[in-house]
Every structure is written in C-alpha cells, then in structure tokens.
Design a protein around this motif. Sequence first.
Motif, PDB file in Angstrom:
ATOM      1  N   GLU A 145      60.017  37.243  85.693  1.00  6.30           N
ATOM      2  CA  GLU A 145      59.025  37.081  84.635  1.00  6.30           C
ATOM      3  C   GLU A 145      57.770  36.375  85.136  1.00  6.30           C
ATOM      4  O   GLU A 145      56.791  36.273  84.411  1.00  6.30           O
ATOM      5  CB  GLU A 145      59.611  36.275  83.466  1.00  6.30           C
ATOM      6  CG  GLU A 145      60.925  36.817  82.927  1.00  6.30           C
ATOM      7  CD  GLU A 145      60.757  38.194  82.301  1.00  6.30           C
ATOM      8  OE1 GLU A 145      59.694  38.445  81.700  1.00  6.30           O
ATOM      9  OE2 GLU A 145      61.690  39.010  82.440  1.00  6.30           O
ATOM     10  N   LEU A 146      57.828  35.839  86.371  1.00  5.94           N
ATOM     11  CA  LEU A 146      56.680  35.116  86.906  1.00  5.94           C
ATOM     12  C   LEU A 146      55.727  36.096  87.603  1.00  5.94           C
ATOM     13  O   LEU A 146      56.169  37.119  88.118  1.00  5.94           O
ATOM     14  CB  LEU A 146      57.149  34.059  87.918  1.00  5.94           C
ATOM     15  CG  LEU A 146      58.049  32.957  87.372  1.00  5.94           C
ATOM     16  CD1 LEU A 146      58.606  32.120  88.524  1.00  5.94           C
ATOM     17  CD2 LEU A 146      57.291  32.080  86.386  1.00  5.94           C
ATOM     18  N   PRO A 147      54.422  35.777  87.648  1.00 12.18           N
ATOM     19  CA  PRO A 147      53.490  36.641  88.373  1.00 12.18           C
ATOM     20  C   PRO A 147      53.924  36.762  89.828  1.00 12.18           C
ATOM     21  O   PRO A 147      54.428  35.794  90.412  1.00 12.18           O
ATOM     22  CB  PRO A 147      52.163  35.895  88.261  1.00 12.18           C
ATOM     23  CG  PRO A 147      52.311  34.974  87.103  1.00 12.18           C
ATOM     24  CD  PRO A 147      53.756  34.612  87.040  1.00 12.18           C
ATOM     25  N   SER A 148      53.732  37.943  90.419  1.00 10.65           N
ATOM     26  CA  SER A 148      54.228  38.145  91.789  1.00 10.65           C
ATOM     27  C   SER A 148      53.424  37.316  92.789  1.00 10.65           C
ATOM     28  O   SER A 148      53.947  36.931  93.825  1.00 10.65           O
ATOM     29  CB  SER A 148      54.175  39.627  92.152  1.00 10.65           C
ATOM     30  OG  SER A 148      52.861  40.098  91.955  1.00 10.65           O
ATOM     31  N   ASP A 149      52.151  37.026  92.480  1.00 11.73           N
ATOM     32  CA  ASP A 149      51.342  36.179  93.365  1.00 11.73           C
ATOM     33  C   ASP A 149      51.468  34.730  92.895  1.00 11.73           C
ATOM     34  O   ASP A 149      50.855  34.333  91.899  1.00 11.73           O
ATOM     35  CB  ASP A 149      49.877  36.634  93.328  1.00 11.73           C
ATOM     36  CG  ASP A 149      49.073  36.007  94.464  1.00 11.73           C
ATOM     37  OD1 ASP A 149      49.463  34.934  94.951  1.00 11.73           O
ATOM     38  OD2 ASP A 149      48.055  36.601  94.859  1.00 11.73           O
ATOM     39  N   ARG A 150      52.309  33.974  93.586  1.00 15.02           N
ATOM     40  CA  ARG A 150      52.549  32.596  93.140  1.00 15.02           C
ATOM     41  C   ARG A 150      52.995  31.729  94.302  1.00 15.02           C
ATOM     42  O   ARG A 150      53.370  32.233  95.365  1.00 15.02           O
ATOM     43  CB  ARG A 150      53.608  32.568  92.042  1.00 15.02           C
ATOM     44  CG  ARG A 150      54.975  33.043  92.535  1.00 15.02           C
ATOM     45  CD  ARG A 150      56.053  32.892  91.469  1.00 15.02           C
ATOM     46  NE  ARG A 150      57.370  33.223  91.964  1.00 15.02           N
ATOM     47  CZ  ARG A 150      57.919  34.443  91.916  1.00 15.02           C
ATOM     48  NH1 ARG A 150      57.242  35.461  91.413  1.00 15.02           N
ATOM     49  NH2 ARG A 150      59.125  34.648  92.402  1.00 15.02           N
ATOM     50  N   LEU A 151      52.968  30.429  94.059  1.00 18.69           N
ATOM     51  CA  LEU A 151      53.446  29.462  95.033  1.00 18.69           C
ATOM     52  C   LEU A 151      54.840  29.012  94.604  1.00 18.69           C
ATOM     53  O   LEU A 151      55.045  28.653  93.445  1.00 18.69           O
ATOM     54  CB  LEU A 151      52.492  28.264  95.034  1.00 18.69           C
ATOM     55  CG  LEU A 151      52.314  27.456  96.303  1.00 18.69           C
ATOM     56  CD1 LEU A 151      51.873  28.336  97.452  1.00 18.69           C
ATOM     57  CD2 LEU A 151      51.280  26.363  96.050  1.00 18.69           C
ATOM     58  N   GLU A 152      55.791  29.075  95.540  1.00 17.55           N
ATOM     59  CA  GLU A 152      57.138  28.584  95.250  1.00 17.55           C
ATOM     60  C   GLU A 152      57.278  27.223  95.914  1.00 17.55           C
ATOM     61  O   GLU A 152      56.971  27.059  97.097  1.00 17.55           O
ATOM     62  CB  GLU A 152      58.200  29.517  95.840  1.00 17.55           C
ATOM     63  CG  GLU A 152      58.322  30.850  95.149  1.00 17.55           C
ATOM     64  CD  GLU A 152      59.225  30.776  93.923  1.00 17.55           C
ATOM     65  OE1 GLU A 152      60.041  29.819  93.820  1.00 17.55           O
ATOM     66  OE2 GLU A 152      59.102  31.662  93.058  1.00 17.55           O
ATOM     67  N   LEU A 153      57.754  26.235  95.163  1.00 19.88           N
ATOM     68  CA  LEU A 153      57.900  24.897  95.720  1.00 19.88           C
ATOM     69  C   LEU A 153      59.304  24.387  95.416  1.00 19.88           C
ATOM     70  O   LEU A 153      59.743  24.407  94.264  1.00 19.88           O
ATOM     71  CB  LEU A 153      56.861  23.973  95.077  1.00 19.88           C
ATOM     72  CG  LEU A 153      56.539  22.702  95.846  1.00 19.88           C
ATOM     73  CD1 LEU A 153      55.880  23.026  97.173  1.00 19.88           C
ATOM     74  CD2 LEU A 153      55.601  21.832  95.013  1.00 19.88           C
ATOM     75  N   GLU A 154      59.990  23.960  96.469  1.00 20.84           N
ATOM     76  CA  GLU A 154      61.336  23.428  96.265  1.00 20.84           C
ATOM     77  C   GLU A 154      61.334  21.949  96.623  1.00 20.84           C
ATOM     78  O   GLU A 154      60.829  21.565  97.680  1.00 20.84           O
ATOM     79  CB  GLU A 154      62.331  24.182  97.148  1.00 20.84           C
ATOM     80  CG  GLU A 154      63.759  23.725  96.932  1.00 20.84           C
ATOM     81  CD  GLU A 154      64.745  24.468  97.816  1.00 20.84           C
ATOM     82  OE1 GLU A 154      64.324  25.315  98.619  1.00 20.84           O
ATOM     83  OE2 GLU A 154      65.942  24.170  97.690  1.00 20.84           O
ATOM     84  N   LEU A 155      61.896  21.121  95.749  1.00 20.40           N
ATOM     85  CA  LEU A 155      62.005  19.693  96.032  1.00 20.40           C
ATOM     86  C   LEU A 155      63.477  19.358  96.221  1.00 20.40           C
ATOM     87  O   LEU A 155      64.301  19.619  95.341  1.00 20.40           O
ATOM     88  CB  LEU A 155      61.450  18.857  94.878  1.00 20.40           C
ATOM     89  CG  LEU A 155      59.933  18.886  94.692  1.00 20.40           C
ATOM     90  CD1 LEU A 155      59.538  19.939  93.675  1.00 20.40           C
ATOM     91  CD2 LEU A 155      59.434  17.529  94.235  1.00 20.40           C
ATOM     92  N   GLU A 156      63.785  18.791  97.390  1.00 19.66           N
ATOM     93  CA  GLU A 156      65.179  18.477  97.658  1.00 19.66           C
ATOM     94  C   GLU A 156      65.328  16.980  97.876  1.00 19.66           C
ATOM     95  O   GLU A 156      64.592  16.384  98.668  1.00 19.66           O
ATOM     96  CB  GLU A 156      65.635  19.240  98.901  1.00 19.66           C
ATOM     97  CG  GLU A 156      67.134  19.196  99.090  1.00 19.66           C
ATOM     98  CD  GLU A 156      67.541  19.943 100.354  1.00 19.66           C
ATOM     99  OE1 GLU A 156      67.428  21.183 100.369  1.00 19.66           O
ATOM    100  OE2 GLU A 156      67.947  19.272 101.315  1.00 19.66           O
TER     101      GLU A 156
END
Lengths: 353, 174
Positions: free
Chosen positions: B133-144
Amino acid sequence: MKPAAPVAGLVLGIESSCDEMAAAVVRSGREVLSNVVASQNEVHAPYGGVVPELASRDHARVVSGVVEAALAQADLAPEALDGIAVTAGPGLVGSLLVGLSFAKALAYRAGRPLVAVHHLAGHLAAAELADETLAPPYLGLVVSGGHTALYRVEAETEPGLLGQTLDDAVGEAFDKVAKLLGLGFPGGPAVSRAAEAGDPKAVNFPRPMAKKGGLDFSYSGLKTAVALEVQRRGGAEAMCQGEVADVAASFEAAAVESLLVRARRALSAEGLHRIAVVGGVAANRRLRAELAAAGERDGFSPSFPPIALCTDNAVMIAAAGARLLGRGESDGLSLGAFSRVPVGEAPWRGAPA
Amino acid sequence: MEDSEILDQRPCFHSPEPEATRRYGEGLARVWREMNAPGPGGLVVSLRGDLGAGKTVFVKGLARGLGIDESLVSSPTFVLANQYASPGEGLSLHHVDFYRLESPDELESMGFFDLIAPRAILAVEWGPKFPGELPSDRLELELEADGGSRLLRAEARGPEAARILAGWSASLAE
C-alpha cells in the motif's frame, strides 16, 4: 453561590474522533436522554482481538443509524433540538469528517444551530455531568489511549493546558505492555488483571521523568524499559505466569506513580482541591485507590466519572456543546476538522470550507 | 551514477542515544528540504523496529528538521495519524502508525492515501505491515535495539528516495 451559567436545553451530540461513532441527547447539559455508542472494542472483544472485516472504522456506514437511534430513544425530531454539538478535533481527520459532515447536514435540514466541541473539553464536561459536587475551578486529568494531559478547568473560559505527554499516552503504554507480555485486548484491563497477582516492587522500572520538574509526562522510556526486561527474561513465551504478573504490576506501579506525582504537583501549584480524572485509564483501580489515598493525606478530593462516560461517548460532547450554545456560541456550516488542537484553541472557527 | 548503483546503497548508522536518533531524523528532513527547493515532492519514510526502538523519536527529529516544534510530536498509535505544518514554508509532516490496523482495507477509511502529498514528509511507523500500500518510491528505515544503543539501516526503494538517501549519507559523512 454564583448563579449557574446559562445552558442550552435539548442538545444532540455527535462524536467520531477515532474508533467510536457515538450520538447522544442531553437536556440542560445534565440529564441524559439517550446515549448510543457503536464501539470497535465491543465488536472485537468476543473474538479476543481485532476482526479485520469489522475494524474498518467505517463510520460513514453507521453514522446515520447511530444518530437516528439517539433521537428515537430520546423521542425527538431533529427540529425539536435547541442545537447540535459535534467533535471537530483533535482526532483522525477522516473519522472526524464523517461526524462533522453529518452534523452539518442535519443542522441545515432541521434549521438548528451547530457548535464545534473540542474532544478533550468534552471529556472534562463528562466529569461535571456525573458529579454534581464538582464545580470549577478544578484540575482535570485526561488519561486515555490517545491523551495524557493536565488542565485547569474554569467556569467561563476553555480549559487551560498545564502539562501533557511528550511521546506516548499512558493508555497506549498499557496497550503496548499488554502486547509485550502476550496479554489480551484491550490492553489496559488485561495488564491490571495480570498485575493483581504480581509484586509491584519486583522490578524497579524507571519513573518517567522523575528527576524533571514541571507537569509534562513521558511514557516512551518506560515502555522501552519493559521491552528490555521482557527480552532479558527470554520473551513473553518463556516467562512463567508469576513473572508476567510481576512485570505487569511493576509497570502499572511506575505508570500510576508518575500520574500521581504530577497531579499532586499541579494541585499544589494551582491551589486547587478538586481533581477530575477522565478518559479510559480513569477506570484503572490502582490509579483510583492511590489518588483517593493521596487525597486523604493531602486534603483534596478526586472525582471519577462512571466508566461508561470515561471512554469516548457523545453525552460529553452534547454536555459541553450545551454550555457553548448557552454562552451564545455557534459555528457556521464551513466548519472544518482538525487533527491536532490545543484545548482552548478553536481553529475551526472561521476555517475555510 | 547508474540508478542500479544508487538503489544498491544500504548504509547503516549507529545511534548511541535517543538524541542521536533524533539528529539523524533532523538531518534527513534538512537534506530533503534543501535538495528539493523550491518545489519539493513528497518523501515517504517507512519505519520498522520493535516497540521502543525509537521510531517516534526519529520522527521528532524529522519535525525538528522541518522547523516544527518537536515537543508537539507525540505517538500516533491511538489516533492513527497526526499532521503537522511547518511554520512559513508550507511544508508538512504526516505521521502515521499502522500498529493498530489489521487490514489494508482500513487505510482508505482512515484517509491514508490523502497523506501522500507533495511538500510533505510522510513517516509511516510499522510500514512493512502493508508494504503493497506504500508508494514504490520510498525510504525504508529499520531501527534495531542493541542494549541501549540503536542501529539504523536505511534503504532506498526508487530513484527519488535514492537521491535523498545519497544526499543524507553525504551530509552525515561531512
């Protein structure tokens, strides 16, 4: 005694700021003629969780039925109302717009005045509705899944904000801790039930912002501390019942203590002797017991509305609206919805269509 | 640089404390603002990380970078979405949380798709719940979480996000 402020007679309230679609009719700001709530929680509870098909927050589908039921139970036609009150913010704009648009259309059709109500001012009005001995000035503590804030409530003006959460709301912390501990939904009652069998001193969780003065709250750090504690014990699945109870009780003690510390600080700074606790977390038994005990020691008296008026409802919107209408306030049909609004501000007055 | 090279960028950032996480967010918002002037397109940041990993803290940093009072930014978990306007520039920050949602069907009724807008940063907590459902052009950020500190993994999906990520990484290297 001062004469009572003027209050409008028959007022229909409509509330749709988040999960609940609600409508109610109140007479003279105090007498509840009807109270209808279509709650997401009620739908979810029998299934032990959220059921996707039912969780659409599709207020548009139920708004008409809910309002009609409220009018029918009060045995009133819309034309007989003295006014219509509707929540304009804060909340989820998409949800707010459903109630707002319906209220506008009904006000236009019936030729009755419309007034916008601040959701939290509504919660505080619920406290006075339920407790006739409660009169301004007093301290209002709003504690729910979406809000954690302290207000000074005055008779003639909108409530003044004294402090609020800088991150998570206290009810949200309860929900998230319930999830971390693998407890049920909704989280508040589930954590409290588990906590009954636990030792509140088992884990010494940080008291949120204990070292800071002021009246703001923070629950994000406490939530993180619980997450680390659960992780340290190998996750919720690995923990025995007694450990879950201890962590739940220790979390609840820390969460309640930080509410208590700020409430007492605010009462003393503001020179007030009454406090009303509203919002879903007002149902918490530990909070009720500790606030009552502190009141006996410090000489203040807490007021808790019945649970049915603590969760989101439209009775409170009708009650708050009756006062605004009584003061001569009303809003045009160009009223807009707002996602975030400090209490005391009313950006919907004069908002573009 | 070829697009494929840009898309391969997956930098990691180390955050020893919440304030550092906040500064990363602030830096990203600044870079977006500067790189897009005068007519910025929207930036979508999908955030992943366990409870308490610092997703809302990062978004407070985004607010700071847009000149929005970060103390106003509180968790959107209950209300699902909060909107903040930056003073003056007509930029806004839309802060959404999918945590309580169970089905993508709910996105329409909560007004999610209206929040994907030009001149706005849309930050979505628990974005990976409904990636389609998110726009295909995006920034993915993971916080661990690693004890008290945090590891931030960034990944660009799409050319616009890659351009912003390259600028962000470069600004951090300075």
